[in-house]
Design an enzyme around this catalytic site. Structure first.
Site, short mmCIF file in Angstrom:
data_model
loop_
_atom_site.label_atom_id
_atom_site.label_comp_id
_atom_site.label_asym_id
_atom_site.label_seq_id
_atom_site.Cartn_x
_atom_site.Cartn_y
_atom_site.Cartn_z
N SER A 154 0.81 -1.22 0.00
CA SER A 154 0.00 0.00 0.00
C SER A 154 0.84 1.27 0.00
O SER A 154 1.61 1.50 -0.91
CB SER A 154 -0.95 -0.06 1.20
OG SER A 154 -1.86 1.00 1.14
N HIS A 155 0.71 2.06 1.05
CA HIS A 155 1.35 3.37 1.10
C HIS A 155 2.76 3.31 1.67
O HIS A 155 3.40 4.34 1.82
CB HIS A 155 0.49 4.29 1.96
CG HIS A 155 0.15 3.67 3.28
ND1 HIS A 155 -0.78 2.67 3.39
CD2 HIS A 155 0.65 3.85 4.51
CE1 HIS A 155 -0.85 2.27 4.65
NE2 HIS A 155 0.01 2.97 5.35
N ASP A 204 -2.52 6.39 -3.40
CA ASP A 204 -1.35 5.76 -2.79
C ASP A 204 -0.76 4.67 -3.67
O ASP A 204 -1.14 4.51 -4.83
CB ASP A 204 -1.71 5.21 -1.41
CG ASP A 204 -2.63 4.00 -1.51
OD1 ASP A 204 -3.42 3.95 -2.47
OD2 ASP A 204 -2.55 3.12 -0.64
N ASP A 248 -1.09 1.43 -4.06
CA ASP A 248 -1.94 0.47 -4.75
C ASP A 248 -3.29 1.05 -5.18
O ASP A 248 -4.19 0.30 -5.58
CB ASP A 248 -2.16 -0.78 -3.88
CG ASP A 248 -2.84 -0.45 -2.56
OD1 ASP A 248 -2.65 0.68 -2.07
OD2 ASP A 248 -3.55 -1.31 -2.01
N ASP A 263 -5.85 2.58 -3.58
CA ASP A 263 -7.12 2.53 -2.85
C ASP A 263 -7.34 3.75 -1.96
O ASP A 263 -8.45 3.97 -1.48
CB ASP A 263 -7.28 1.22 -2.06
CG ASP A 263 -6.15 0.95 -1.11
OD1 ASP A 263 -5.21 1.79 -1.02
OD2 ASP A 263 -6.18 -0.10 -0.43
N ARG A 264 -6.30 4.55 -1.74
CA ARG A 264 -6.49 5.75 -0.90
C ARG A 264 -6.71 6.99 -1.76
O ARG A 264 -6.37 6.99 -2.94
CB ARG A 264 -5.25 6.00 -0.04
CG ARG A 264 -5.04 4.94 1.01
CD ARG A 264 -3.95 5.32 1.97
NE ARG A 264 -3.91 4.34 3.03
CZ ARG A 264 -3.37 4.52 4.22
NH1 ARG A 264 -2.80 5.67 4.51
NH2 ARG A 264 -3.39 3.57 5.13
N LYS A 309 -11.59 -0.07 -0.71
CA LYS A 309 -11.67 1.37 -0.85
C LYS A 309 -11.09 1.72 -2.21
O LYS A 309 -10.35 0.92 -2.79
CB LYS A 309 -10.96 2.09 0.28
CG LYS A 309 -9.50 1.75 0.46
CD LYS A 309 -8.99 2.40 1.73
CE LYS A 309 -7.56 1.99 2.00
NZ LYS A 309 -7.37 1.38 3.32
C1 G1P Z 1 -3.84 1.78 8.32
C2 G1P Z 1 -5.04 2.68 8.48
C3 G1P Z 1 -6.31 1.90 8.24
C4 G1P Z 1 -6.25 1.24 6.86
C5 G1P Z 1 -4.98 0.43 6.73
C6 G1P Z 1 -4.81 -0.13 5.32
O1 G1P Z 1 -3.89 0.73 9.25
O2 G1P Z 1 -5.07 3.27 9.76
O3 G1P Z 1 -7.42 2.75 8.35
O4 G1P Z 1 -7.35 0.42 6.66
O5 G1P Z 1 -3.84 1.24 7.03
O6 G1P Z 1 -4.75 0.87 4.36
P1 G1P Z 1 -3.09 0.76 10.64
O7 G1P Z 1 -1.63 0.96 10.33
O8 G1P Z 1 -3.61 1.93 11.42
O9 G1P Z 1 -3.40 -0.55 11.30
ZN ZN Z 2 -3.43 1.28 -0.20
#
Ligand code: G1P
Ligand code: ZN
Length: 543
Positions: free
Chosen positions: A111-112, A277, A279, A281-282, A376
């Site tokens: 992801s990010h 981000d 992938d 989804d954000r 998302k």
């Molecule tokens: C974080 C975000 C959460 C999101 C997840 C995946 O998780 O807070 O809302 O669903 O990334 O993108 P966390 O690191 O807080 O567990």
């Molecule tokens: Zn992501």
């Protein structure tokens, strides 16, 4: 097909969103294979079925895809659809699973989190509904990973991922598909592309979308550039790179610096800005010199969805994660629809969506989505806002301010303390847990605690109970503080503190967020004893 003897690795436990580790961890002998085989052994529906496969383009993406294809062939998967160049955004995978009735999908992404040789890598499994596998499934995969002693792999050459074509490994058929087309078609079905296009062609609006050198580049070029005829410089950092150009592909004010600078460049700046981000989804939504808090974005979407073609029949209900501000609750109350509060992580929305209880859902962490898929969806959120601007003929700022005027404003911030010692973090949370009952009724700088607990969620559909999801402190004036530890980090522990304050008086809607929340930030520090326990004076990231 060969069977390869292996020994288990400890720690292959998926977190908030799949298994996420440093690339170097994934590069250990058989590490990836052990986990993939554990998924296959659990997801027996893949045998003889269709699987979707792709990732966000980060380092190790194509290597993992080649390995997974050979293992899928050995396992007996009938067909795999894989994105061209190995690219598929998380929402696109969800879309493809649903459209082609696949048995499941594997997404390679952290992801990010930063990428590259020294960055992170990750792997997620999505089930036949298109959504992230539920905890029951991921727990079972973890159990299998603890005792795995062999995996199966086909001996075959790597396949060509760089153009669309069909081929096979043994009896398994492979289709290398256009990564964008099916997803873009779905978007065109949900939103009024004609009206949005007119915004651009008539010169009423110009936009800037920052793909952050991650997966959304090709999606953005096709959708904003080709299908919507946006301004020629609408997409920046649009070429996916294995290390995201050295950046941190997280769409927030801290990490999307170039975009923020463009939107704050004065009267000639674009009227609309957005980023996604790693992938896809954000999303982050910006107006000219204006930031839309993601929790507000969800509330605004809920209040206005009926104006857009895909949602013209109205909204059944909404859901938000625990730490997400309660802005959407106010809208749901007015609309007379249900509003669910779930633990952090998209997987908790799946049952509510599948059971037709909700249409929209979102998280404070720059995530929003709807029942069109089971993830998302970053580009979807951008199109939602563009469509809204086109229908309302108002700027991002005006849309947001009139929303606050009607429903009140929830000032909101998240403070992250990253990579703190895990034991220190656990003790801090434990200390809060022991205080939950004694805090009720106490008063801090005029804020009286109405309720304090460790959030527990009872799923109304499958009745599963998820405990210890975060300490929440509710105050009598509707202010709120939530503490939890991240489930996605790969180094030590990350403490997240979420702070919000509800203000109805319009004359008080113009304060800087950190100023509006200063007292509550102090209270949070006090109650959790953060500075002393963590040894940190300041959070690492404030969003
Ligand atoms: C974080 C975000 C959460 C999101 C997840 C995946 O998780 O807070 O809302 O669903 O990334 O993108 P966390 O690191 O807080 O567990
Ligand atoms: Zn992501």
């Amino acid at each position: 097909m060969t069977s390869v003897a292996t020994t288990p690795y400890t720690g292959q436990k998926p977190g908030t969103s799949g298994l996420r580790k440093k690339v170097s961890v994934f590069q250990q002998t058989h590490y990836l294979e052990n986990f993939v085989q554990s998924i296959f052994n659990e997801a027996t529906e893949l045998k003889g079925g269709l699987m979707i496969l792709g990732g966000d383009g980060r380092y190790y993406n194509t290597h993992a895809i080649q390995t997974i294809l050979k293992m899928a062939a050995a396992f007996g998967v009938k067909k795999v659809m894989v994105g061209e160049n190995g690219l598929l955004s998380t929402p696109a995978v969800s879309c493809l699973i649903r459209k082609y009735k696949a048995a499941g999908g594997i997404i390679l992404s952290a992801s990010h989190n930063p990428g590259g040789v020294d960055g992170d890598f990750g792997i997620k499994f999505n089930t036949a509904n298109g959504g992230p596998a539920p905890t029951l499934f991921t727990d079972a995969v973890y159990e299998r990973s603890k005792s795995i002693n062999e995996y199966q792999i086909a001996e075959a050459d790597d396949i060509d991922l760089n153009h669309q074509h069909s081929c096979s490994i043994g009896n398994m058929h492979i289709e290398v598909i256009d990564s964008v087309a099916d997803y873009a078609d779905l978007m065109e079905h949900l939103f009024d592309f004609k009206t949005i296009k007119l915004l651009f062609t008539s010169g009423l609006l110009s936009m800037c979308f920052d793909a952050m050198h991650a997966v959304t580049g090709p999606y953005a070029r096709e959708i904003f550039g080709k299908r919507l005829s946006a301004n020629p410089d609408a997409v920046i950092n649009g070429v996916p790179l294995e290390d995201f150009g050295g950046g941190h592909p997280d769409p927030n004010l801290a990490h999307a610096e170039e975009l923020v600078a463009r939107l704050n460049a004065g009267p000639t700046a674009p009227g609309f800005g957005a980023a996604s981000d790693g992938d896809g989804d954000r999303n982050m939504i910006l107006g000219r010199d204006f930031f839309v808090n993601p929790s507000d974005s969800l509330a605004i979407m809920t209040a206005n969805a009926h104006l857009l073609p895909g949602y013209k029949l109205g909204i059944r209900g909404v859901a938000r994660s625990l730490p997400t501000s309660r802005a959407v609750d106010k809208v749901a109350e007015t609309m007379g629809i249900d509003c669910y509060e779930t633990p952090t992580g998209w997987k908790y929305f799946g049952n509510l969506l599948d059971d037709n209880r909700i249409t929209l859902c979102g998280e404070e962490s720059f995530g929003s989505g709807s029942d069109h898929i089971r993830e998302k969806d970053g580009i979807w959120a951008v199109l939602f806002w563009l469509n809204l601007i086109a229908v309302k003929q108002q700027s991002v700022e005006d849309i947001t301010r009139s929303h606050w005027q009607r429903y009140g404003r929830h000032y909101y911030t998240r403070h992250d303390y990253e990579a703190i010692n895990s034991e220190v973090a656990d003790e801090l949370m434990q200390n809060l847990r022991t205080q939950t009952t004694s805090l009720t009724g106490k008063e801090y700088a005029g804020y009286k605690v109405q309720l304090c607990d460790d959030f527990s969620y009872s799923d109304p559909v499958d009745h599963s109970i998820t405990k210890n999801q975060g300490i929440r402190i509710l105050f009598e004036d509707e202010s709120r503080i939530v503490f939890r530890l991240s489930g996605t980090g790969t180094e030590g522990a990350t403490l997240r503190i979420y702070i919000e304050k509800y203000v109805t008086d319009v004359t008080l809607h113009d304060m800087p967020t950190q100023t509006a929340l200063a007292e509550l930030i102090e209270i949070a520090n006090d109650i959790a004893d953060i500075k002393k326990r963590s040894g940190r004076e300041q959070p690492d990231v404030i969003t």
